[in-house]
Design a protein around this motif. Structure first.
Motif, short mmCIF file in Angstrom:
data_model
loop_
_atom_site.label_atom_id
_atom_site.label_comp_id
_atom_site.label_asym_id
_atom_site.label_seq_id
_atom_site.Cartn_x
_atom_site.Cartn_y
_atom_site.Cartn_z
N LEU A 235 -21.56 58.71 57.87
CA LEU A 235 -21.99 59.64 58.91
C LEU A 235 -21.66 61.07 58.49
N TRP A 236 -22.57 61.98 58.78
CA TRP A 236 -22.36 63.38 58.43
C TRP A 236 -23.06 64.26 59.45
N SER A 237 -22.64 65.49 59.54
CA SER A 237 -23.30 66.45 60.42
C SER A 237 -23.17 67.84 59.80
N ILE A 238 -24.12 68.69 60.12
CA ILE A 238 -24.14 70.05 59.58
C ILE A 238 -24.43 71.03 60.70
N TYR A 239 -24.17 72.31 60.41
CA TYR A 239 -24.58 73.38 61.31
C TYR A 239 -26.03 73.74 61.02
N GLY A 240 -26.57 74.64 61.82
CA GLY A 240 -27.98 75.00 61.66
C GLY A 240 -28.31 75.59 60.31
N ASN A 241 -27.34 76.24 59.67
CA ASN A 241 -27.59 76.85 58.36
C ASN A 241 -27.35 75.89 57.20
N VAL A 244 -21.79 72.12 55.95
CA VAL A 244 -21.29 70.82 56.39
C VAL A 244 -20.29 71.00 57.52
N ARG A 245 -20.51 70.27 58.57
CA ARG A 245 -19.62 70.32 59.74
C ARG A 245 -18.61 69.19 59.71
N SER A 246 -19.08 68.00 59.39
CA SER A 246 -18.19 66.84 59.29
C SER A 246 -18.81 65.83 58.33
N ALA A 247 -17.96 65.00 57.76
CA ALA A 247 -18.41 63.95 56.85
C ALA A 247 -17.41 62.81 56.92
N SER A 248 -17.91 61.58 56.82
CA SER A 248 -17.03 60.42 56.91
C SER A 248 -16.12 60.36 55.69
N PRO A 249 -14.93 59.79 55.84
CA PRO A 249 -13.99 59.71 54.71
C PRO A 249 -14.58 59.01 53.48
N ARG A 250 -15.40 57.98 53.69
CA ARG A 250 -15.97 57.27 52.55
C ARG A 250 -16.93 58.17 51.77
N MET A 251 -17.68 58.98 52.49
CA MET A 251 -18.59 59.91 51.82
C MET A 251 -17.82 60.94 51.01
N LEU A 252 -16.73 61.44 51.57
CA LEU A 252 -15.91 62.42 50.85
C LEU A 252 -15.28 61.79 49.62
N VAL A 254 -16.47 59.30 47.77
CA VAL A 254 -17.47 59.12 46.72
C VAL A 254 -17.81 60.46 46.06
N MET A 255 -17.85 61.51 46.87
CA MET A 255 -18.18 62.83 46.33
C MET A 255 -16.97 63.50 45.67
N ARG A 256 -15.78 62.87 45.83
CA ARG A 256 -14.55 63.39 45.24
C ARG A 256 -14.24 64.81 45.72
N LEU A 257 -14.44 65.01 47.00
CA LEU A 257 -14.17 66.31 47.61
C LEU A 257 -13.40 66.10 48.91
N SER A 258 -12.65 67.10 49.29
CA SER A 258 -11.98 67.07 50.59
C SER A 258 -12.91 67.68 51.63
N LEU A 259 -12.58 67.46 52.90
CA LEU A 259 -13.41 68.02 53.96
C LEU A 259 -13.40 69.55 53.90
N VAL A 262 -15.83 70.56 51.16
CA VAL A 262 -17.22 70.33 51.54
C VAL A 262 -17.70 71.39 52.54
N GLN A 263 -16.82 71.81 53.43
CA GLN A 263 -17.20 72.76 54.47
C GLN A 263 -17.45 74.16 53.93
N ASN A 264 -17.24 74.36 52.64
CA ASN A 264 -17.56 75.64 52.01
C ASN A 264 -18.98 75.66 51.44
N TYR A 265 -19.69 74.55 51.56
CA TYR A 265 -21.01 74.43 50.95
C TYR A 265 -22.06 74.08 52.00
N ARG A 266 -23.30 74.42 51.64
CA ARG A 266 -24.43 73.88 52.38
C ARG A 266 -24.78 72.53 51.77
N LEU A 267 -25.18 71.59 52.61
CA LEU A 267 -25.46 70.25 52.11
C LEU A 267 -26.59 70.26 51.09
N GLN A 268 -27.59 71.13 51.30
CA GLN A 268 -28.71 71.19 50.36
C GLN A 268 -28.30 71.76 49.01
N ASP A 269 -27.14 72.43 48.94
CA ASP A 269 -26.64 72.92 47.66
C ASP A 269 -25.84 71.86 46.92
#
Length: 320
Positions: A235-241, A244-252, A254-259, A262-269
């Protein structure tokens, strides 16, 4: 007309009890309503305690308290009741006992309403004819006070005795009492009673709806947590821009990133859209986000320093 007004006040006073929780709340919803009523009652008690005591002293002086012991005694009693209301509010602030606070407030405000009603009658009895306008204005202000008061039992505890005695003072005892003034004042009493009931009904309704919404949110959160724990999906959620607003621990994981990272990036980036079998783009996340479009099983690629991973994302726009 005065008798009809008094009888109507008694009926509306009984109706007010149905909008109040003066017995022990039997469920979480009622407890939440009582808590919100207590919070607002605390603020009103402090405000009424200060302004009411000052107004009582000032008007009593104007109507001759210095040479009339009855007015003086009544005024001192009212100021004492305001002090008790203030003390009751501070006691609730320390103890947090909502039900006891409301019950004590109901009693103290009822006594206060009776005391103010008696004082209005003393003003009408001993005041000068040229003070009739001031008397009507004071009585109207006191009658209008419960419009912003909750719960209804406390509001009508003050309103019923004060309004009933004020009707008698304005319609009968006041030296310049006349029919049209009485009709106007009684009409104001009816209006205030109706608005007070309506406001309390709306307040209780909003409190109940807010509590129900909170319970639904908590239930959904439980379902989402169980879904995350028992499903291979994330599960994940983003702001309008796109941030990243939130991401499930399993997703983080796999991506080898902390929340925080992740919150410093746009998901499309972070994720690159894959192409279909004919090497044509299937659309990109940025266009979906910008257009507020839903998408399902959208294939994206995530690349780290040593490997490439593919995700199938599904998203739906939600307005906050």
């Amino acid at each position: 007309m005065a008798w009809l007004a008094l009888k109507t006040l008694a009926v509306w006073g009984r109706r007010a009890k149905q909008l109040s929780y003066t017995n022990t709340p039997n469920n979480g919803q009622n407890k939440e309503v009582v808590r919100e009523q207590s919070k607002l009652l605390y603020i009103l008690s402090l405000w009424f305690g200060g302004t009411g005591a000052v107004n009582c002293a000032l008007t009593s002086f104007i109507f001759g308290a210095s040479h009339n012991p009855l007015i003086s005694i009544n005024a001192v009693l009212i100021i004492f009741i305001y002090a008790m209301i203030f003390h009751n509010a501070q006691s609730w602030k320390r103890s947090g006992d909502d039900l006891r606070f409301i019950r004590r407030a109901q009693t103290s405000f009822a006594v206060l309403g009776f005391a103010w009603g008696c004082l209005i009658n003393l003003f009408a009895l001993y005041g000068q004819p040229e003070q009739a306008g001031l008397l009507v204005g004071l009585a109207s202000a006191l009658v209008s006070t419960p419009i912003i008061s909750v719960p209804a039992a406390v509001a009508f505890g003050f309103f019923v005795p004060e309004a009933a005695l004020s009707v008698i003072a304005i319609s009968i005892i006041m030296p310049t009492a006349e029919f049209y003034t009485s009709i106007a004042f009684i009409s104001l009493v009816f209006y205030v009673a109706a608005v007070t009931l309506y406001n309390n009904k709306m307040f209780v309704g909003r409190s109940v709806a807010r509590h129900a919404l909170q319970r639904e949110i908590e239930t959904v959160n439980v379902f989402l947590r169980e879904y995350e724990e028992g499903s291979s999906d994330w599960l994940w959620s983003i702001y309008g821009n796109g941030i990243v607003r939130s991401a499930s621990p399993r997703m983080l994981s796999v991506m080898r990133l902390s929340l925080e990272q992740v919150q410093n990036y746009r998901l499309q980036d972070l994720l690159t859209t894959e192409t279909d079998t004919d090497n044509r783009p299937t659309g990109d996340l940025a266009s979906f986000f910008l257009g507020g479009l839903s998408f399902r099983d959208h294939l994206v690629r995530y690349q780290t320093n040593d490997e490439i991973k593919w995700f199938a994302l599904t998203g739906h726009p939600i307005a906050d």
